[in-house]
Design a protein around this motif. Structure first.
Motif, PDB file in Angstrom:
ATOM      1  N   ALA A  40     -23.570 -58.862   8.967  1.00 54.06           N
ATOM      2  CA  ALA A  40     -22.505 -57.881   9.159  1.00 54.06           C
ATOM      3  C   ALA A  40     -22.961 -56.834  10.168  1.00 54.06           C
ATOM      4  O   ALA A  40     -24.131 -56.446  10.188  1.00 54.06           O
ATOM      5  N   ALA A  41     -22.025 -56.383  10.990  1.00 55.39           N
ATOM      6  CA  ALA A  41     -22.366 -55.383  12.003  1.00 55.39           C
ATOM      7  C   ALA A  41     -21.156 -54.529  12.318  1.00 55.39           C
ATOM      8  O   ALA A  41     -20.019 -55.009  12.309  1.00 55.39           O
ATOM      9  N   HIS A  42     -21.408 -53.246  12.599  1.00 58.95           N
ATOM     10  CA  HIS A  42     -20.318 -52.380  13.055  1.00 58.95           C
ATOM     11  C   HIS A  42     -19.772 -52.877  14.388  1.00 58.95           C
ATOM     12  O   HIS A  42     -18.562 -52.831  14.627  1.00 58.95           O
ATOM     13  N   ASN A  43     -20.688 -53.342  15.254  1.00 62.62           N
ATOM     14  CA  ASN A  43     -20.286 -53.905  16.546  1.00 62.62           C
ATOM     15  C   ASN A  43     -21.075 -55.175  16.815  1.00 62.62           C
ATOM     16  O   ASN A  43     -22.265 -55.253  16.500  1.00 62.62           O
ATOM     17  N   THR A  44     -20.401 -56.156  17.388  1.00 65.79           N
ATOM     18  CA  THR A  44     -21.031 -57.428  17.748  1.00 65.79           C
ATOM     19  C   THR A  44     -20.886 -57.624  19.250  1.00 65.79           C
ATOM     20  O   THR A  44     -19.813 -57.361  19.814  1.00 65.79           O
ATOM     21  N   MET A  88     -28.897 -67.210   0.744  1.00 65.75           N
ATOM     22  CA  MET A  88     -28.338 -66.848   2.051  1.00 65.75           C
ATOM     23  C   MET A  88     -27.883 -65.396   2.013  1.00 65.75           C
ATOM     24  O   MET A  88     -26.749 -65.093   1.699  1.00 65.75           O
ATOM     25  N   PRO A  89     -28.790 -64.465   2.273  1.00 65.80           N
ATOM     26  CA  PRO A  89     -28.472 -63.044   2.141  1.00 65.80           C
ATOM     27  C   PRO A  89     -27.539 -62.557   3.231  1.00 65.80           C
ATOM     28  O   PRO A  89     -27.427 -63.167   4.293  1.00 65.80           O
ATOM     29  N   GLN A  90     -26.874 -61.425   2.947  1.00 66.22           N
ATOM     30  CA  GLN A  90     -26.040 -60.777   3.948  1.00 66.22           C
ATOM     31  C   GLN A  90     -26.822 -59.617   4.532  1.00 66.22           C
ATOM     32  O   GLN A  90     -27.292 -58.750   3.804  1.00 66.22           O
ATOM     33  N   HIS A  91     -26.985 -59.603   5.856  1.00 68.83           N
ATOM     34  CA  HIS A  91     -27.735 -58.553   6.523  1.00 68.83           C
ATOM     35  C   HIS A  91     -26.759 -57.585   7.173  1.00 68.83           C
ATOM     36  O   HIS A  91     -25.659 -57.957   7.573  1.00 68.83           O
ATOM     37  N   HIS A  92     -27.172 -56.326   7.293  1.00 64.91           N
ATOM     38  CA  HIS A  92     -26.318 -55.295   7.880  1.00 64.91           C
ATOM     39  C   HIS A  92     -27.048 -54.618   9.049  1.00 64.91           C
ATOM     40  O   HIS A  92     -28.207 -54.218   8.908  1.00 64.91           O
ATOM     41  N   PHE A  93     -26.346 -54.484  10.166  1.00 59.67           N
ATOM     42  CA  PHE A  93     -26.889 -53.790  11.331  1.00 59.67           C
ATOM     43  C   PHE A  93     -25.783 -52.952  11.962  1.00 59.67           C
ATOM     44  O   PHE A  93     -24.597 -53.241  11.803  1.00 59.67           O
ATOM     45  N   ASP A  94     -26.215 -51.935  12.692  1.00 57.49           N
ATOM     46  CA  ASP A  94     -25.221 -51.157  13.441  1.00 57.49           C
ATOM     47  C   ASP A  94     -24.621 -52.016  14.552  1.00 57.49           C
ATOM     48  O   ASP A  94     -23.408 -52.050  14.727  1.00 57.49           O
ATOM     49  N   THR A  95     -25.511 -52.712  15.288  1.00 58.75           N
ATOM     50  CA  THR A  95     -25.032 -53.594  16.366  1.00 58.75           C
ATOM     51  C   THR A  95     -25.785 -54.914  16.320  1.00 58.75           C
ATOM     52  O   THR A  95     -27.016 -54.933  16.215  1.00 58.75           O
ATOM     53  N   LEU A  96     -25.038 -55.998  16.389  1.00 58.61           N
ATOM     54  CA  LEU A  96     -25.595 -57.348  16.459  1.00 58.61           C
ATOM     55  C   LEU A  96     -25.404 -57.855  17.885  1.00 58.61           C
ATOM     56  O   LEU A  96     -24.277 -57.934  18.374  1.00 58.61           O
ATOM     57  N   ILE A  97     -26.504 -58.199  18.554  1.00 61.50           N
ATOM     58  CA  ILE A  97     -26.464 -58.705  19.924  1.00 61.50           C
ATOM     59  C   ILE A  97     -26.847 -60.171  19.906  1.00 61.50           C
ATOM     60  O   ILE A  97     -27.943 -60.528  19.463  1.00 61.50           O
ATOM     61  N   ARG A 136     -10.132 -57.817  14.397  1.00 60.97           N
ATOM     62  CA  ARG A 136     -11.398 -57.078  14.352  1.00 60.97           C
ATOM     63  C   ARG A 136     -12.538 -58.045  14.079  1.00 60.97           C
ATOM     64  O   ARG A 136     -12.379 -59.039  13.372  1.00 60.97           O
ATOM     65  N   CYS A 137     -13.702 -57.774  14.678  1.00 61.53           N
ATOM     66  CA  CYS A 137     -14.892 -58.583  14.430  1.00 61.53           C
ATOM     67  C   CYS A 137     -15.829 -57.823  13.495  1.00 61.53           C
ATOM     68  O   CYS A 137     -16.081 -56.625  13.678  1.00 61.53           O
ATOM     69  N   TYR A 138     -16.354 -58.521  12.483  1.00 58.08           N
ATOM     70  CA  TYR A 138     -17.203 -57.895  11.468  1.00 58.08           C
ATOM     71  C   TYR A 138     -18.648 -58.378  11.516  1.00 58.08           C
ATOM     72  O   TYR A 138     -19.470 -57.940  10.721  1.00 58.08           O
ATOM     73  N   GLY A 139     -18.960 -59.306  12.423  1.00 58.09           N
ATOM     74  CA  GLY A 139     -20.310 -59.852  12.483  1.00 58.09           C
ATOM     75  C   GLY A 139     -20.274 -61.327  12.819  1.00 58.09           C
ATOM     76  O   GLY A 139     -19.353 -61.802  13.492  1.00 58.09           O
ATOM     77  N   ALA A 140     -21.249 -62.078  12.318  1.00 56.84           N
ATOM     78  CA  ALA A 140     -21.321 -63.494  12.657  1.00 56.84           C
ATOM     79  C   ALA A 140     -22.111 -64.270  11.611  1.00 56.84           C
ATOM     80  O   ALA A 140     -22.945 -63.707  10.892  1.00 56.84           O
ATOM     81  N   TYR A 141     -21.821 -65.567  11.537  1.00 53.85           N
ATOM     82  CA  TYR A 141     -22.654 -66.491  10.786  1.00 53.85           C
ATOM     83  C   TYR A 141     -23.732 -66.994  11.742  1.00 53.85           C
ATOM     84  O   TYR A 141     -23.440 -67.384  12.883  1.00 53.85           O
ATOM     85  N   VAL A 142     -24.982 -66.994  11.287  1.00 50.79           N
ATOM     86  CA  VAL A 142     -26.106 -67.327  12.159  1.00 50.79           C
ATOM     87  C   VAL A 142     -27.006 -68.346  11.474  1.00 50.79           C
ATOM     88  O   VAL A 142     -27.412 -68.149  10.319  1.00 50.79           O
ATOM     89  N   LEU A 143     -27.323 -69.426  12.176  1.00 52.80           N
ATOM     90  CA  LEU A 143     -28.177 -70.475  11.643  1.00 52.80           C
ATOM     91  C   LEU A 143     -29.640 -70.184  11.984  1.00 52.80           C
ATOM     92  O   LEU A 143     -30.000 -70.029  13.148  1.00 52.80           O
ATOM     93  N   ASP A 144     -30.471 -70.104  10.942  1.00 53.31           N
ATOM     94  CA  ASP A 144     -31.921 -70.062  11.116  1.00 53.31           C
ATOM     95  C   ASP A 144     -32.362 -71.500  11.355  1.00 53.31           C
ATOM     96  O   ASP A 144     -32.372 -72.323  10.437  1.00 53.31           O
ATOM     97  N   ILE A 145     -32.702 -71.834  12.592  1.00 50.82           N
ATOM     98  CA  ILE A 145     -32.941 -73.227  12.971  1.00 50.82           C
ATOM     99  C   ILE A 145     -34.127 -73.820  12.223  1.00 50.82           C
ATOM    100  O   ILE A 145     -34.067 -74.948  11.728  1.00 50.82           O
ATOM    101  N   LYS A 146     -35.217 -73.063  12.089  1.00 53.05           N
ATOM    102  CA  LYS A 146     -36.415 -73.600  11.442  1.00 53.05           C
ATOM    103  C   LYS A 146     -36.237 -73.743   9.928  1.00 53.05           C
ATOM    104  O   LYS A 146     -36.678 -74.723   9.334  1.00 53.05           O
TER     105      LYS A 146
END
Length: 536
Positions: free
Chosen positions: A194-198, A1-10, A176-186
């Motif tokens: 992780a994201a600078h902004n969510t 379960m890797p940790q991903h990094h983005f500037d913005t998570l939508i 402060r919000c740092y990102g989200a836990y996200v389920l890969d359904i398949k």
């Protein structure tokens, strides 16, 4: 379960999210989380169009006035002016992206503008009767081709990662919000993103009701996640019921556009008698709350399954040109709208309340935004004016872009992985489907178009029982997309009922038999999670 990094998570892939993504991606690395595909959203179901001041016969003051009247005293006047004045620019941006709105060479604007309920002039730009689909396809194609945008299809957000969830939260800035836990359904795996902004752009919560014009994905996810994270929630009692949803056993959630009435459609009883003039001087062009209540009244008074929307007095050529989607769908079901009236009923359509935000889409938590139907900006008040929703998505998508790009990114911190060490596989999935069905049925019966104290109390009692059952299920078993959606729907239903119980008047979309009068002073209903109670 890797940790991903983005500037913005939508989180969400409707008009608000896609507008933000395309504008941010010129400068940032962006991820879009969508429960199905990039083409699936409530936006793609929108038929009517986008309200904006585009003709010389119209004015910002007129659009503002119509919005305020529909909003029944609860619109934020400054926000309303801001959105209306930004409207033409937002529409021009869509045109620049390649959206092909219906043309009219005889019009001063070059585009065909239609008029919908609550509007004093023609100001709704559209693509025939499938505006949302045209917008969604155009923008999603651009998003798919952009090198700075990662699309996570068939993924659903589990929860936001906020300061209080970090093991070292005492040493981090609060709220402060740092990102989200996200389920890969398949793949059935939960990723840490992780994201600078969510940004929460998940749409509304129409699926909390048995009958709705919304797609199955409209399960209040963003509103529920924002509430659990500590955001204030406002005006959830104002659920807009669209007056005209197609009534047919084989037609699931098919909307008959407001524009049908705008172009002369008449509401009738089974014997052909019109009834709207008895309820409002504006008749079929009254705001949606008035029309929906009138239909509900006539159906209950006469024991009807539906009423009828008749536009057969228009020429077949006109109907096929202006309403090709509605004409084709009705014809598939054996209804020829050029010769027959359309059977219709009200259905849950739009969530006017949501997460409290400012003019830039910022929530109470740093680095967390909410835009589109998920948010409460103050634009809609107690009742949304037709076709102001896509306008709001555009304006706040562009506003959030500017605010995010003006920020100095915070450093990434180490985020804890999702812990599944103490859970097992669910033994009976039937519990989820049964609770889902029960929730939607009692919300329709007890928290619908007309409400009473007793009905709300009954709904609250059942919600409390469901909360306990679902929380136990969530704690002991591995999460699934069905469980996550049910959990979010129950939370959203609770917010709707809490808000409705706090409003001791009838205003806009909230009508109570126990409090039939409108109070002289208009107040928003604000729910505060941190205090452990709800405050108005």
């Amino acid at each position: 379960m890797p940790q991903h990094h983005f500037d913005t998570l939508i989180i969400g892939s409707g008009l608000a999210g896609l507008t933000l993504a395309l504008n941010l991606a010129q400068h940032q690395k962006v991820a879009i989380v969508t429960k199905k595909t990039i083409h699936d959203s409530s936006t793609s179901w929108a038929q009517g169009g986008i309200a904006a001041v585009l003709s010389m016969e119209d004015s910002s003051d007129a659009h503002i006035h119509d919005t305020l009247v529909a909003g029944a005293g609860l619109c934020d006047k400054a926000i309303t002016r801001y959105v209306v004045e930004k409207g033409p620019e937002a529409v021009r941006w869509l045109i620049s992206q390649g959206v092909r709105f219906t043309r009219d060479n005889n019009s001063q604007t070059g585009y065909h503008l239609t008029q919908e309920g609550g509007h004093s002039v023609r100001r709704v730009i559209h693509t025939n009767d499938a505006t949302g689909k045209a917008v969604q396809l155009t923008l999603s194609e651009k998003v798919c081709a952009h090198p700075n945008i990662v699309i996570l299809e068939h993924h659903i957000a589990v929860d936001l990662i906020v300061s209080s969830k970090l093991p070292h939260h005492a040493a981090t800035p609060a709220d402060r919000c740092y990102g989200a836990y996200v389920l890969d359904i398949k793949a059935d795996k939960i990723h840490t993103i992780a994201a600078h902004n969510t940004v929460l752009a998940t749409g509304g919560a129409g699926k909390v009701y048995l009958y709705t014009t919304n797609p199955d994905i409209a399960t209040g996810d963003g509103i529920a996640m924002g509430w659990r994270a500590g955001c204030r929630i406002a005006n959830m009692e104002f659920i807009q019921f669209h007056p005209t949803c197609l009534y047919h056993p084989h037609a699931k959630s098919f909307l008959i556009s407001e524009a049908v009435r705008g172009e002369g459609g008449l509401l009738k009883l089974p014997d052909g008698e019109r009834f709207m003039p008895k309820h409002d001087e504006r008749a079929e062009l009254a705001p949606r709350d008035i029309v929906a209540r009138a239909i509900d009244f006539e159906m209950k008074k006469r024991g009807l399954d539906c009423v009828y929307l008749d536009i057969s007095h228009k020429s077949p050529e006109f109907l096929k040109q202006h309403f090709p989607t509605i004409y084709a769908r009705c014809l598939e079901l054996g209804i020829d709208i050029t010769r027959q009236p359309i059977p219709v009923v009200p259905a849950a359509h739009y969530t006017c309340g949501g997460i409290v935000t400012d003019q830039n889409g910022k929530t109470d938590l740093s680095n967390l935004y909410a835009i589109g139907e998920t948010a409460h900006t103050g634009l809609h008040g107690a009742n949304r004016l037709a076709s102001n929703s896509l306008l709001e998505c555009l304006v706040f998508g562009l506003a959030a872009t500017k605010d995010i790009l003006n920020q100095t990114p915070i450093p990434f911190v180490s985020l804890p992985k999702w812990d599944e060490s103490r859970v097992t596989d669910a033994d009976e999935e039937i519990v989820i489907s049964h609770n889902w069905d029960e929730l939607r049925r009692f919300m329709w019966s007890y928290v619908g178009i007309v409400r009473t104290n007793k009905r709300l109390q009954r709904a609250q009692h059942r919600i409390n029982l469901l909360h306990e059952e679902i929380n136990e299920y969530y704690t002991n078993f591995r999460v699934s997309s069905d469980l996550l959606e049910l959990r979010n729907l129950v939370t959203t239903a609770d917010l709707i009922v809490q808000s409705a119980m706090l409003r001791h008047e009838s205003r806009g979309l909230h009508y109570s038999r126990d409090y039939p009068n409108t109070l002289p002073q208009a107040h928003n209903t604000i729910l505060h999670r941190k205090e452990g109670k709800s405050l108005q």
